[in-house]
Design a protein around this motif. Structure first.
Motif, short mmCIF file in Angstrom:
data_model
loop_
_atom_site.label_atom_id
_atom_site.label_comp_id
_atom_site.label_asym_id
_atom_site.label_seq_id
_atom_site.Cartn_x
_atom_site.Cartn_y
_atom_site.Cartn_z
N PRO A 447 0.81 -1.24 0.00
CA PRO A 447 0.00 0.00 0.00
C PRO A 447 0.84 1.27 0.00
N PRO A 451 1.09 4.51 -4.60
CA PRO A 451 1.02 5.83 -5.22
C PRO A 451 2.18 6.09 -6.18
N LEU A 629 -4.68 9.20 -7.09
CA LEU A 629 -3.41 8.96 -6.40
C LEU A 629 -3.24 9.91 -5.22
N LEU A 632 -4.50 8.23 -2.24
CA LEU A 632 -3.58 7.20 -1.76
C LEU A 632 -2.45 7.83 -0.95
N GLY A 635 -3.79 8.76 2.38
CA GLY A 635 -3.90 7.57 3.24
C GLY A 635 -2.56 7.20 3.84
N THR A 636 -1.48 7.33 3.05
CA THR A 636 -0.15 7.06 3.57
C THR A 636 0.24 8.09 4.63
#
Length: 845
Positions: A447, A451, A629, A632, A635-636
């Motif tokens: 995960p 990106p 992206l 993403l 989220g990171t």
């Protein structure tokens, strides 16, 4: 159990059966097995006088814990598990002068579950002691029973927790009571009773049957013959066939597990596999070891394919070979076994033991010899399984070693089987390289990395119409970026024993990467635009060019690899853990092989650009992909944010807002504007983001606690005033911003600490974070305040005339007020206080 001790737990029902063999409540067990009769936590209290100080007593609280259980320290930092709290509830008039502390240093570990907080815990047994002052005119001997309130949290290594809320009765154990104390014998500590007499075998066996013993006894010889963890239904025994061996000889290290009637144990494994008896050797010096072997029959469990066990007692033998070039001397063998006793319909709590043995290497061969003892004792199961998962301890022994071929129930089995292939992959260096390569390929799908893989997909589309040579060159440069990071990590691992992902233990590194990811997400959402065509696909970028530069490709590879390090994919945990026991050259080979595996897809596409022909042509879909992206990346960012310690979360959040503001400033000037405007925007944006971040970490991170702030209570304040103490009382709360500013700039400072020490003053804090605290609210009304922050300074000579500072204060204002209050004065403890309070309010600066 007498009045001075208390059982602190009731046992719940039985445990799940074979279908849930990994479900663990540790100290809790099935009633049918007798585990419910034992107490995971028990405590007792006592007190005695302090020699030379007739008005002081020492209060002791002994907490006894079953294996795998622990309690937390009284000094457990905030934000982690609940600390153990001990207070003297009765009789009135007793005041603690030295708080409760453990009789040894707690076990400390950094907990990811609590955001990096250091967890302090005690296992087995711990004694908390405190000193207290007794009322004037009384002695310790005639004080009578004392009630000690215990509020704690007992937890197991498996995660089950048990609240402990008990009142303990502490009796006096002074010298006059020494002759009347009950003599006891603890078979886990010594083989004699309190008087030094050897107990009878019947007494020992009765003690074991009652669940208090740790060892089994041979009734015919009156000698210890095995190990049983409390009343667990498995008896273990172990020995080395011979205490001595010459170079080239092989001896057997045997372990025998004897389950109680109706119980059985699983077959053996040399890793952390489920539903197995897991063997691991953590220290074998230069000895060579084969896998555990047995001749016991293997039984297949019908309901769970692949699960096997043994009926009745089972003996495993680990071949131990002395190398041909070994020099005389003592060799140590240390390790552990994780095991579980099961019946046909249910299982007991999984347990573990550790073992230690010494083998003497001699110069001449001995055809016979006396067996060597093996010490067995209880261990933490999680520690044994972690070692079994990361240590490859089994060696390949030659035919001359006299090793019997492994039986089918032990991994590896017969040559050519899947188990043998698995053992080779995880037990040999070539196999390790193969697994490292596969693990590197899998990293591309983690995960954290997705990106950046999306970035590469976009660049693949842009490369589709380029010359084949340039496409290959760009992908080679990207791959070099990946390998460069792995080369640095390999160097750090060799020179500084730097572990995979250890860079994320540095707050500065995590903060920098979090800020970069957040800025990229803002760019993808259109807040600003990175001045590099390959990082964005808006109209402006497309007008500036559509080619990916070599520098951009290289740093994309670096960026992707850095993001991969906190997301170790399958296999990498074992592979990278194995580098601990490898040579520097082997460590470099493993690390670089992981990098090659991660770079492989891009190398293939570089050689065969036609593989990306299935991708759609550049168009509006790329703008949608770019925005996707961004989420993403966010989220990171959330993942990294969770990893910051609680004290850093607020300043990190404010820093991200500062980055947002800085990017907004940069985004107000388009990339096609004059160079002077763009430079000015960048300087302003970066400067604003940096200033906000520095200010956040300067003002919002709690500093070192220079002052010992005592919690406020009216009773404690009155007691200190009776003693003539000058008291500074700070009214604060977690939700009060001005309170935190005062603490940072004027209260928790070196000048304030030094002046408090000079005045012999006491610092108290009234934490109003929970506004339901009526005592604090009443005190604020007394001081004619309806809001905080409020700082009340009670002079030791005039406690009825406090000096009040409201709202924001300065360092000089606090120091001036303390100097006005003056030092503490001597006063009789029973001196009367004036009940009327006259407050002197100083104007806020």
């Amino acid at each position: 159990m007498g009045p001075s001790s208390s059982v602190l737990a009731d046992q719940p029902g039985n445990i799940a059966g074979d279908l849930f063999s990994d479900f663990s409540l540790d100290g809790f067990g099935s009633a049918s097995a007798g585990v419910s009769d034992s107490d995971p936590v028990s405590a007792s209290a006592s007190y005695e006088r302090v020699p030379g100080e007739p008005d002081q007593i020492q209060v002791s609280v002994d907490i006894q814990l079953s294996p795998t259980w622990h309690v937390y320290s009284t000094t457990q930092p905030a934000g982690g598990p609940l600390p153990t709290k001990l207070t003297i509830a009765e009789p009135e008039g007793i005041s603690i002068t030295k708080p409760f502390r453990g009789d040894r240093e707690p076990l400390r570990s950094v907990s990811a579950e609590f955001g990096g907080i250091t967890v302090e815990e005690f296992d087995s047994k711990v004694t908390f002691t405190a000193r207290a002052r007794i009322p004037a005119g009384q002695t310790a001997a005639d004080l009578g029973p004392i009630t000690v309130k215990l509020d704690a949290l007992a937890c197991t290594t498996g995660g089950a927790c048990l609240p402990v809320d008990e009142s303990l009765t502490a009796n006096y154990t002074g010298e006059d009571d020494a002759d009347s104390r009950t003599k006891t014998w603890n078979p886990t500590i010594a083989g004699t009773d309190a008087a030094g007499d050897l107990p009878s075998v019947d007494d020992i066996m009765a003690s074991i049957a009652a669940g208090r013993g740790r060892t089994a006894v041979d009734a015919s010889t009156n000698e210890l013959s095995g190990f049983r963890d409390a009343d667990y239904p498995v008896l273990w025994s172990a020995q080395l066939d011979r205490a001595t061996a010459a170079p080239g000889e092989t001896v057997g290290l045997t372990f025998t597990a004897t389950p109680d009637v109706t119980f059985h144990v699983y077959t053996a494994a040399t890793n952390d596999a489920d539903s197995k008896t897991n063997f691991v050797v953590t220290d074998k010096t230069d000895l060579q070891l084969g896998p555990p072997q047995t001749e016991s029959e293997v039984v297949d469990y019908d309901l769970l394919p692949g699960v096997t066990y043994h009926h009745g007692a089972v003996t495993w033998t680990i071949p131990v070979r002395v190398p041909d070039d070994a020099t005389p001397g003592v060799r140590s063998l240390r390790g552990g076994i994780a095991y579980q006793a099961c019946q046909d319909t249910s299982c007991q709590v999984p347990m573990a033991l550790s073992f230690e043995a010494d083998l003497s290497v001699v110069s001449t061969s001995a055809t016979s010899g006396v067996p060597a003892a093996v010490e067995l004792k209880a261990a933490k199961r999680i520690d044994v399984l972690d070692s079994a998962a990361t240590i490859a301890w089994v060696d390949v022994l030659g035919e001359s070693s006299g090793v019997v071929e492994p039986q089918p129930n032990v991994e590896p089995t017969t040559e050519g089987s899947w188990a043998a292939v698995t053992a080779w992959l995880f037990g040999s260096f070539p196999g390790t390289l193969i697994m490292a390569f596969i693990g590197g390929v899998i990293l591309n799908f983690m995960p954290c990395v997705l990106p950046v893989v999306g970035l590469k997909v976009m660049s693949f589309v842009e490369q589709a119409g380029e010359q084949r040579g340039r496409v290959l060159a760009l992908n080679l440069v990207y791959s070099f970026g990946i390998l460069a990071v792995f080369a640095v990590l390999a160097t750090l691992a060799i020179v500084f024993s730097f572990s995979w992902g250890e860079q994320f233990t540095f707050v500065e590194f995590r903060l920098g990467l979090t800020v970069l990811l957040f800025a990229l997400a803002l760019s993808y959402l259109g807040v600003w635009e990175i001045p590099a065509p390959s990082f964005a696909s808006g109209a402006t970028s497309q007008r500036l060019g559509n080619q990916e530069g070599y520098v951009g490709a290289f740093f994309k590879g670096v960026f992707a690899t850095l993001l991969a390090t906190p997301c170790s994919g399958p296999l990498l945990g074992f592979i990278l853990g194995a580098t601990i026991n490898l040579s520097p050259v082997q460590t470099v080979a493993v690390m670089m092989t992981v990098g090659i595996g991660m770079a492989l897809p891009y190398l293939i596409i570089g050689v065969r650009p036609g593989l990306v022909s299935w991708l759609p042509k550049p168009g509006p879909w790329m703008e949608t992909l770019k925005e996707f992206l961004a989420f993403l990346f966010l989220g990171t960012v959330a993942f990294f944010f969770y990893g910051f310690a609680d004290e850093h979360k607020v300043p990190v959040f404010v820093t991200l807002i500062g980055v947002w503001f800085g990017c907004w400033i940069i985004g107000k000037v388009p990339n096609w504007a004059a160079i002077q405007k763009r430079v000015s925007a960048w300087l302003a944006g970066v400067g604003a983001a940096t200033a906000i971040g520095l200010l956040a970490f300067r003002m919002l991170v709690p500093g070192e606690h220079l002052i010992n702030w005592q919690p406020y209570s009216e009773a404690n304040l009155t007691s200190l005033q009776r003693e003539g103490k000058t008291v500074i009382l700070d009214f604060t709360a977690d939700w009060c911003v001005n309170c935190k500013v005062n603490e940072k700039l004027a209260l928790n400072t070196k000048p304030t600490q030094q002046l408090l020490e000079q005045l012999d003053a006491v610092a108290m804090v009234a934490d109003w974070s929970n506004r339901e605290n009526a005592e604090i609210k009443d005190k604020l009304k007394e001081l004619q305040s309806r809001s905080i922050p409020v700082l009340a300074i009670y002079p030791g000579s005039q406690p009825d005339q406090p000096i009040i500072l409201r709202d924001l204060v300065t360092q000089s204002a606090v120091l001036d007020a303390l100097n006005r209050a003056g030092p503490s004065v001597s006063r009789r403890p029973d001196a009367a206080l004036v009940s009327t309070t006259t407050a002197t309010t100083l104007a806020s600066p």
